[in-house]
Design a protein around this motif. Structure first.
Motif, PDB file in Angstrom:
ATOM      1  N   LEU A  84      10.991  -3.545  77.110  1.00 47.21           N
ATOM      2  CA  LEU A  84      11.052  -2.164  76.633  1.00 47.21           C
ATOM      3  C   LEU A  84       9.776  -1.814  75.865  1.00 47.21           C
ATOM      4  N   ILE A  85       9.328  -2.709  75.013  1.00 54.86           N
ATOM      5  CA  ILE A  85       8.092  -2.488  74.261  1.00 54.86           C
ATOM      6  C   ILE A  85       6.907  -2.345  75.220  1.00 54.86           C
ATOM      7  N   ILE A  86       6.819  -3.220  76.203  1.00 51.28           N
ATOM      8  CA  ILE A  86       5.711  -3.173  77.162  1.00 51.28           C
ATOM      9  C   ILE A  86       5.735  -1.859  77.940  1.00 51.28           C
ATOM     10  N   SER A  87       6.914  -1.441  78.403  1.00 51.71           N
ATOM     11  CA  SER A  87       7.000  -0.203  79.187  1.00 51.71           C
ATOM     12  C   SER A  87       6.597   1.006  78.352  1.00 51.71           C
ATOM     13  N   ILE A  88       6.983   1.039  77.079  1.00 53.29           N
ATOM     14  CA  ILE A  88       6.596   2.151  76.204  1.00 53.29           C
ATOM     15  C   ILE A  88       5.088   2.139  75.977  1.00 53.29           C
ATOM     16  N   LEU A  89       4.522   0.958  75.804  1.00 57.52           N
ATOM     17  CA  LEU A  89       3.062   0.863  75.647  1.00 57.52           C
ATOM     18  C   LEU A  89       2.339   1.342  76.899  1.00 57.52           C
ATOM     19  N   VAL A  90       2.879   0.996  78.078  1.00 56.19           N
ATOM     20  CA  VAL A  90       2.241   1.417  79.330  1.00 56.19           C
ATOM     21  C   VAL A  90       2.199   2.931  79.426  1.00 56.19           C
ATOM     22  N   TYR A  91       3.332   3.602  79.203  1.00 53.21           N
ATOM     23  CA  TYR A  91       3.281   5.057  79.364  1.00 53.21           C
ATOM     24  C   TYR A  91       2.539   5.737  78.226  1.00 53.21           C
ATOM     25  N   THR A  92       2.529   5.152  77.056  1.00 55.08           N
ATOM     26  CA  THR A  92       1.776   5.737  75.948  1.00 55.08           C
ATOM     27  C   THR A  92       0.278   5.640  76.200  1.00 55.08           C
ATOM     28  N   LEU A  93      -0.199   4.453  76.556  1.00 55.20           N
ATOM     29  CA  LEU A  93      -1.630   4.273  76.819  1.00 55.20           C
ATOM     30  C   LEU A  93      -2.086   5.085  78.031  1.00 55.20           C
ATOM     31  N   ALA A  94      -1.268   5.095  79.077  1.00 54.27           N
ATOM     32  CA  ALA A  94      -1.628   5.853  80.279  1.00 54.27           C
ATOM     33  C   ALA A  94      -1.662   7.354  80.001  1.00 54.27           C
ATOM     34  N   THR A  95      -0.771   7.833  79.141  1.00 56.83           N
ATOM     35  CA  THR A  95      -0.806   9.246  78.762  1.00 56.83           C
ATOM     36  C   THR A  95      -2.115   9.570  78.061  1.00 56.83           C
ATOM     37  N   GLY A  96      -2.550   8.693  77.159  1.00 57.18           N
ATOM     38  CA  GLY A  96      -3.834   8.895  76.496  1.00 57.18           C
ATOM     39  C   GLY A  96      -4.995   8.869  77.470  1.00 57.18           C
ATOM     40  N   LEU A  97      -4.926   7.982  78.461  1.00 54.91           N
ATOM     41  CA  LEU A  97      -5.994   7.890  79.454  1.00 54.91           C
ATOM     42  C   LEU A  97      -6.113   9.159  80.301  1.00 54.91           C
ATOM     43  N   CYS A  98      -5.013   9.894  80.439  1.00 59.34           N
ATOM     44  CA  CYS A  98      -5.065  11.148  81.207  1.00 59.34           C
ATOM     45  C   CYS A  98      -6.134  12.088  80.650  1.00 59.34           C
ATOM     46  N   ALA A  99      -6.324  12.062  79.329  1.00 60.36           N
ATOM     47  CA  ALA A  99      -7.330  12.931  78.710  1.00 60.36           C
ATOM     48  C   ALA A  99      -8.751  12.519  79.083  1.00 60.36           C
ATOM     49  N   CYS A 100      -8.918  11.299  79.556  1.00 58.01           N
ATOM     50  CA  CYS A 100     -10.253  10.791  79.919  1.00 58.01           C
ATOM     51  C   CYS A 100     -10.552  10.945  81.407  1.00 58.01           C
ATOM     52  N   SER A 101      -9.655  11.547  82.149  1.00 61.58           N
ATOM     53  CA  SER A 101      -9.828  11.673  83.598  1.00 61.58           C
ATOM     54  C   SER A 101     -11.083  12.464  83.932  1.00 61.58           C
ATOM     55  N   ALA A 108      -4.309  11.329  88.781  1.00 64.61           N
ATOM     56  CA  ALA A 108      -3.158  10.875  89.566  1.00 64.61           C
ATOM     57  C   ALA A 108      -2.842   9.412  89.271  1.00 64.61           C
ATOM     58  N   LEU A 109      -3.864   8.567  89.191  1.00 62.77           N
ATOM     59  CA  LEU A 109      -3.656   7.157  88.873  1.00 62.77           C
ATOM     60  C   LEU A 109      -3.021   6.996  87.489  1.00 62.77           C
ATOM     61  N   PHE A 110      -3.540   7.714  86.495  1.00 64.78           N
ATOM     62  CA  PHE A 110      -2.995   7.602  85.149  1.00 64.78           C
ATOM     63  C   PHE A 110      -1.567   8.147  85.087  1.00 64.78           C
ATOM     64  N   ARG A 111      -1.289   9.223  85.832  1.00 66.31           N
ATOM     65  CA  ARG A 111       0.088   9.753  85.853  1.00 66.31           C
ATOM     66  C   ARG A 111       1.025   8.780  86.573  1.00 66.31           C
ATOM     67  N   PHE A 112       0.517   8.074  87.581  1.00 65.67           N
ATOM     68  CA  PHE A 112       1.308   7.024  88.227  1.00 65.67           C
ATOM     69  C   PHE A 112       1.709   5.975  87.190  1.00 65.67           C
ATOM     70  N   LEU A 113       0.740   5.548  86.364  1.00 68.74           N
ATOM     71  CA  LEU A 113       1.023   4.551  85.335  1.00 68.74           C
ATOM     72  C   LEU A 113       1.990   5.090  84.282  1.00 68.74           C
ATOM     73  N   VAL A 114       1.863   6.376  83.949  1.00 68.43           N
ATOM     74  CA  VAL A 114       2.829   7.000  83.034  1.00 68.43           C
ATOM     75  C   VAL A 114       4.221   6.908  83.650  1.00 68.43           C
ATOM     76  N   GLY A 115       4.340   7.267  84.917  1.00 65.43           N
ATOM     77  CA  GLY A 115       5.621   7.190  85.606  1.00 65.43           C
ATOM     78  C   GLY A 115       6.165   5.773  85.648  1.00 65.43           C
ATOM     79  N   LEU A 116       5.294   4.807  85.883  1.00 70.07           N
ATOM     80  CA  LEU A 116       5.692   3.404  85.891  1.00 70.07           C
ATOM     81  C   LEU A 116       6.325   3.023  84.555  1.00 70.07           C
ATOM     82  N   GLY A 117       5.661   3.388  83.461  1.00 72.03           N
ATOM     83  CA  GLY A 117       6.191   3.078  82.136  1.00 72.03           C
ATOM     84  C   GLY A 117       7.488   3.800  81.833  1.00 72.03           C
ATOM     85  N   ILE A 118       7.569   5.081  82.196  1.00 73.62           N
ATOM     86  CA  ILE A 118       8.787   5.851  81.945  1.00 73.62           C
ATOM     87  C   ILE A 118       9.945   5.297  82.768  1.00 73.62           C
TER      88      ILE A 118
END
Length: 165
Positions: A84-101, A108-118
């Motif tokens: 659960l901790i890992i999945s929350i970290l994945v979508y949190t970090l990937a959400t932040g990375l969206c701003a760097c697109s 799309a790749l970062f949103r995929f990772l957000v979806g993976l974590g969610i």
């Protein structure tokens, strides 16, 4: 590091807050989709932004579906709390990375990772609740967890109103 067993109230609080932030993330993305994609694509064409936006949202949903599978398997190997901790970290970090697109493909790749974590957070969180709550209380706990998405969306609306968007 081994995690001690968590109480049923902690399980409910963590999964509820996790899902609240899932709803917040998903609804904020719908608000920023047009302006962010317009900038990345260099166009104000609603049809072009809509087309690429649909691809990105579909990619997010594929990630969500895969997240349930990937993190469900991982939870069996390393434990529910750690997963659960890992999945929350994945979508949190990937959400932040969206701003760097720098282009729509990266977004799309970062949103995929957000979806993976969610997807992982939702599936593992629901299992955790089912393991920690029993009988009729399980029904109430899982139902209460389901309210968090709506609260996340409502929170986004309040933030948007507060910012004058």
């Amino acid at each position: 590091m081994r995690y001690k067993s968590i109480s049923h109230w902690h399980a409910l609080a963590v999964t509820w807050l996790g899902c609240l932030f899932d709803g917040l993330d998903a609804s904020i993305f719908t608000i920023v989709l047009y302006p962010s994609l317009s900038e990345l694509l260099g166009t104000k064409s609603h049809s072009m932004v809509g087309c690429y936006g649909a691809i990105i949202i579909a990619t997010f949903l594929v990630g969500w579906a895969m997240g349930g599978l990937v993190f469900g398997r991982l939870a069996d190997q390393v434990g529910r709390v750690r997963t659960l901790i890992i999945s929350i970290l994945v979508y949190t970090l990937a959400t932040g990375l969206c701003a760097c697109s720098q282009n729509w493909q990266e977004l799309a790749l970062f949103r995929f990772l957000v979806g993976l974590g969610i997807g992982g957070e939702l599936s593992v969180g629901a299992i955790m609740l089912s393991e920690h709550w029993h009988g009729q209380q399980r029904l109430h706990a899982v139902s209460f967890m389901a309210t968090s998405w709506g609260v996340g969306y409502f929170t986004t609306a309040l933030i948007s109103l507060g910012l004058g968007q």
